[in-house]
Design a protein around this motif. Structure first.
Motif, mmCIF file in Angstrom:
data_model
loop_
_atom_site.group_PDB
_atom_site.id
_atom_site.type_symbol
_atom_site.label_atom_id
_atom_site.label_comp_id
_atom_site.label_asym_id
_atom_site.label_seq_id
_atom_site.Cartn_x
_atom_site.Cartn_y
_atom_site.Cartn_z
ATOM 1 N N THR A 133 9.404 -35.647 84.322
ATOM 2 C CA THR A 133 9.986 -35.385 82.933
ATOM 3 C C THR A 133 9.590 -36.387 82.090
ATOM 4 O OG1 THR A 133 11.977 -36.946 82.959
ATOM 5 C CG2 THR A 133 11.873 -34.575 84.365
ATOM 6 N N LEU A 134 9.679 -35.892 80.600
ATOM 7 C CA LEU A 134 9.238 -36.833 79.598
ATOM 8 C C LEU A 134 10.155 -37.837 79.568
ATOM 9 C CD1 LEU A 134 8.319 -36.949 76.568
ATOM 10 C CD2 LEU A 134 10.439 -35.792 75.785
ATOM 11 N N PHE A 135 11.512 -37.832 80.074
ATOM 12 C CA PHE A 135 12.240 -39.528 79.983
ATOM 13 C C PHE A 135 11.961 -40.221 81.315
ATOM 14 C CE2 PHE A 135 15.953 -37.153 77.622
ATOM 15 C CZ PHE A 135 15.168 -37.144 76.352
ATOM 16 N N ARG A 151 16.113 -45.218 71.428
ATOM 17 C CA ARG A 151 16.618 -44.297 70.233
ATOM 18 C C ARG A 151 15.864 -43.071 70.097
ATOM 19 N NH1 ARG A 151 19.425 -48.245 67.277
ATOM 20 N NH2 ARG A 151 18.664 -50.147 67.832
ATOM 21 N N ASP A 152 16.437 -42.042 69.734
ATOM 22 C CA ASP A 152 16.477 -40.758 69.683
ATOM 23 C C ASP A 152 15.328 -40.617 68.557
ATOM 24 O OD1 ASP A 152 17.761 -37.613 70.688
ATOM 25 O OD2 ASP A 152 16.235 -37.550 68.664
ATOM 26 N N ILE A 153 14.120 -39.828 68.635
ATOM 27 C CA ILE A 153 12.977 -39.663 67.998
ATOM 28 C C ILE A 153 13.381 -39.002 66.686
ATOM 29 C CG2 ILE A 153 11.950 -37.644 68.830
ATOM 30 C CD1 ILE A 153 9.249 -39.151 68.799
ATOM 31 N N GLN A 154 14.317 -38.218 66.765
ATOM 32 C CA GLN A 154 14.726 -37.327 65.555
ATOM 33 C C GLN A 154 16.280 -37.585 65.369
ATOM 34 O OE1 GLN A 154 13.365 -33.056 66.636
ATOM 35 N NE2 GLN A 154 13.288 -33.167 64.272
ATOM 36 N N ILE A 186 21.155 -42.834 70.054
ATOM 37 C CA ILE A 186 20.703 -43.365 71.296
ATOM 38 C C ILE A 186 20.868 -42.330 72.315
ATOM 39 C CG2 ILE A 186 21.002 -45.051 72.838
ATOM 40 C CD1 ILE A 186 21.470 -47.222 70.165
ATOM 41 N N LEU A 187 19.783 -42.321 73.290
ATOM 42 C CA LEU A 187 19.895 -41.520 74.341
ATOM 43 C C LEU A 187 20.241 -42.420 75.638
ATOM 44 C CD1 LEU A 187 17.065 -38.694 73.867
ATOM 45 C CD2 LEU A 187 19.646 -38.611 73.234
ATOM 46 N N VAL A 188 20.970 -42.112 76.255
ATOM 47 C CA VAL A 188 21.157 -42.881 77.695
ATOM 48 C C VAL A 188 20.876 -42.094 78.916
ATOM 49 C CG1 VAL A 188 22.924 -44.227 79.031
ATOM 50 C CG2 VAL A 188 23.207 -44.037 76.617
ATOM 51 N N PHE A 234 26.920 -34.759 76.106
ATOM 52 C CA PHE A 234 25.857 -34.189 77.198
ATOM 53 C C PHE A 234 25.717 -32.664 76.855
ATOM 54 C CE2 PHE A 234 28.016 -37.251 80.358
ATOM 55 C CZ PHE A 234 26.557 -37.788 80.804
ATOM 56 N N ASN A 235 24.588 -32.415 76.383
ATOM 57 C CA ASN A 235 24.266 -30.844 76.185
ATOM 58 C C ASN A 235 23.931 -30.168 77.255
ATOM 59 O OD1 ASN A 235 24.872 -31.024 73.222
ATOM 60 N ND2 ASN A 235 22.617 -31.689 72.804
ATOM 61 N N CYS A 236 24.356 -29.029 77.554
ATOM 62 C CA CYS A 236 23.994 -28.463 78.862
ATOM 63 C C CYS A 236 23.620 -26.954 78.528
ATOM 64 C CB CYS A 236 25.217 -28.556 79.633
ATOM 65 S SG CYS A 236 24.717 -27.862 81.175
ATOM 66 N N GLY A 286 24.545 -24.747 75.063
ATOM 67 C CA GLY A 286 24.843 -26.122 74.650
ATOM 68 C C GLY A 286 23.590 -26.883 74.188
ATOM 69 N N GLN A 287 22.562 -25.998 73.950
ATOM 70 C CA GLN A 287 21.197 -26.472 73.118
ATOM 71 C C GLN A 287 20.662 -27.710 73.711
ATOM 72 O OE1 GLN A 287 21.577 -26.252 68.697
ATOM 73 N NE2 GLN A 287 19.790 -24.892 68.898
ATOM 74 N N GLN A 288 20.775 -27.795 75.242
ATOM 75 C CA GLN A 288 19.799 -28.640 75.822
ATOM 76 C C GLN A 288 18.276 -28.434 75.650
ATOM 77 O OE1 GLN A 288 20.849 -29.363 79.968
ATOM 78 N NE2 GLN A 288 19.280 -30.971 80.144
ATOM 79 N N THR A 289 17.407 -29.251 75.353
ATOM 80 C CA THR A 289 16.179 -29.096 74.973
ATOM 81 C C THR A 289 15.225 -29.854 76.193
ATOM 82 O OG1 THR A 289 15.691 -30.728 73.356
ATOM 83 C CG2 THR A 289 16.283 -28.335 72.708
ATOM 84 N N VAL A 290 15.597 -30.901 76.721
ATOM 85 C CA VAL A 290 14.862 -31.685 77.632
ATOM 86 C C VAL A 290 15.822 -31.725 79.036
ATOM 87 C CG1 VAL A 290 14.099 -34.057 78.177
ATOM 88 C CG2 VAL A 290 14.112 -33.361 75.818
ATOM 89 N N PRO A 291 14.910 -31.033 79.978
ATOM 90 C CA PRO A 291 15.684 -30.794 81.140
ATOM 91 C C PRO A 291 15.599 -32.269 82.093
ATOM 92 C CG PRO A 291 13.502 -30.037 81.350
ATOM 93 C CD PRO A 291 13.698 -30.469 79.769
ATOM 94 N N LEU A 319 18.772 -35.387 82.492
ATOM 95 C CA LEU A 319 20.223 -35.430 82.196
ATOM 96 C C LEU A 319 20.138 -36.448 81.091
ATOM 97 C CD1 LEU A 319 23.063 -34.692 82.657
ATOM 98 C CD2 LEU A 319 23.352 -36.824 84.138
ATOM 99 N N HIS A 320 21.023 -36.267 79.918
ATOM 100 C CA HIS A 320 20.916 -37.520 79.042
ATOM 101 C C HIS A 320 22.215 -37.394 78.100
ATOM 102 C CE1 HIS A 320 18.903 -34.052 77.373
ATOM 103 N NE2 HIS A 320 19.239 -34.353 76.096
ATOM 104 N N LEU A 321 22.782 -38.505 77.899
ATOM 105 C CA LEU A 321 24.153 -38.710 77.000
ATOM 106 C C LEU A 321 23.500 -39.228 75.648
ATOM 107 C CD1 LEU A 321 27.084 -38.848 77.050
ATOM 108 C CD2 LEU A 321 26.972 -41.054 78.080
ATOM 109 N N HIS A 322 23.868 -38.394 74.611
ATOM 110 C CA HIS A 322 23.590 -38.875 73.303
ATOM 111 C C HIS A 322 24.821 -39.939 72.850
ATOM 112 C CE1 HIS A 322 20.916 -35.402 72.081
ATOM 113 N NE2 HIS A 322 21.381 -34.885 73.257
ATOM 114 N N LEU A 323 24.313 -40.850 72.207
ATOM 115 C CA LEU A 323 25.447 -41.640 71.616
ATOM 116 C C LEU A 323 25.091 -41.652 69.962
ATOM 117 C CD1 LEU A 323 27.305 -44.026 71.359
ATOM 118 C CD2 LEU A 323 25.482 -45.555 72.014
#
Ligand code: AMP
Length: 114
Positions: free
Chosen positions: A5-7, A30-33, A40-42, A86-88, A92-97, A99-103
């Motif tokens: 995956t990307l992450f 850090r989120d690129i956008q 930040i993405l955890v 957590f977008n799902c 939920g508009q999750q774009t990267v498959p 799992l990630h927690l936005h802070l």
């Protein structure tokens, strides 16, 4: 081997990122956008696609992600508060498959989100 995956590529330093924290189980960068001054993405190293793919054995790992987010929030000076999300799925508009927690924090956030 399944495609990374990307992450996972970020965790393996195949794609550059502004990493703020890492341990054996997760990374944070850090989120690129960014949608807030701090965004930040955890991300668990384990490539769980989404909340819908969690199993009982992931319970402790999800708790770890949340605790890490709170520590990072403190490091980032978010004493006035912050949001974790957590977008799902599609709604939920999750774009990267993976799992990630936005802070997010550093400004007054509104509710409800769009
Ligand atoms: P979501 O839409 O909830 O799946 O969140 C995915 C997030 O990943 C978005 O906020 C993107 O801006 C972020 N993102 C995508 N590619 C990268 C990247 N290469 N480095 C950092 N953040 C990224």
């Amino acid at each position: 081997m399944p495609e990374k995956t990307l992450f996972q590529k970020i965790a393996d330093r195949e794609i550059p990122s502004d990493m703020v924290y890492e341990d054996d189980e997760c990374i944070a960068f850090r989120d690129i956008q960014p949608q807030a001054p701090v965004h930040i993405l955890v991300v668990p190293r384990k490539p769980i696609p989404s909340l819908d793919d969690l199993t009982k054995e992931d319970t402790r790992l999800v708790g770890h992600l949340i605790v890490c987010a709170t520590r990072i929030a403190a490091q980032e000076g978010l004493g006035e508060g912050y949001r974790t999300v957590f977008n799902c799925g599609r709604h939920g508009q999750q774009t990267v498959p993976h799992l990630h927690l936005h802070l997010m924090g550093g400004r007054q956030l509104r509710w409800p989100p769009g």
